[in-house]
Design a protein around this motif. Structure first.
Motif, PDB file in Angstrom:
ATOM      1  N   ARG A  71      92.612  92.071 -71.542  1.00 59.08           N
ATOM      2  CA  ARG A  71      93.725  91.631 -72.394  1.00 59.08           C
ATOM      3  C   ARG A  71      94.933  91.254 -71.532  1.00 59.08           C
ATOM      4  N   GLN A  72      95.184  92.030 -70.499  1.00 59.35           N
ATOM      5  CA  GLN A  72      96.302  91.718 -69.600  1.00 59.35           C
ATOM      6  C   GLN A  72      96.070  90.370 -68.924  1.00 59.35           C
ATOM      7  N   LEU A  73      94.838  90.147 -68.440  1.00 59.41           N
ATOM      8  CA  LEU A  73      94.529  88.861 -67.813  1.00 59.41           C
ATOM      9  C   LEU A  73      94.605  87.719 -68.814  1.00 59.41           C
ATOM     10  N   GLY A  74      94.248  88.006 -70.070  1.00 62.56           N
ATOM     11  CA  GLY A  74      94.331  86.990 -71.117  1.00 62.56           C
ATOM     12  C   GLY A  74      95.754  86.533 -71.384  1.00 62.56           C
ATOM     13  N   VAL A  75      96.729  87.329 -71.037  1.00 66.51           N
ATOM     14  CA  VAL A  75      98.136  86.943 -71.158  1.00 66.51           C
ATOM     15  C   VAL A  75      98.616  86.288 -69.862  1.00 66.51           C
TER      16      VAL A  75
END
Length: 144
Positions: A71-75
């Protein structure tokens, strides 16, 4: 009433001659063994043990309760690509390739999940048509 004897005594009755009254014999420090059985079941598990650079308890809390690494990488990745704009440096191209590979993997899993669901629904329709109709009605009644 018969005295309680160890089962191995029946294998060789001569062993009981040197035991007091045929009772159990224990050497020093050879009492009952109590052991917690906690088998290691993660040998082939995809679980990862991550050594956090900062405070492990804070990192684990963030990953478990706020945002996973994905999720962090998705942002972060879309934000970096937006900031990069038309930059075609090798690093930005690698990031674009990574973003494309991640999206392709997500789509592959969505297709696999849809196919599994479809097979399950067809099986339910075949084995229990009434439950199939009831399920379709309950899904149709759901509000987005």
């Amino acid at each position: 009433m018969f005295p309680v004897m160890n089962p191995w005594m029946f294998v060789n009755p001569d062993l009981t001659r040197w035991m007091p009254l045929g009772g159990p014999f224990q050497l020093p420090l050879s009492g009952d063994v109590i052991q917690d059985i906690n088998p290691v079941t993660s040998w082939l598990s995809p679980n990862l043990e991550i050594n956090f650079a900062g405070k492990p308890d804070v990192e684990k809390d963030i990953v478990a309760n706020i945002a996973s690494y994905g999720r962090q990488l998705g942002v972060i990745i879309p934000a970096l690509l937006e900031l990069a704009g038309d930059n075609n440096s090798p690093e930005v191209e690698k990031l674009r390739t990574l973003a494309g590979d991640i999206e392709a993997a997500k789509q592959k899993h969505k297709i696999r999940q849809a196919e599994t669901l479809k097979q399950g629904l067809l099986s339910l329709k075949e084995t229990d048509p009434e439950a199939f109709r009831s399920l379709l009605e309950s899904v149709a009644d759901q509000k987005d």
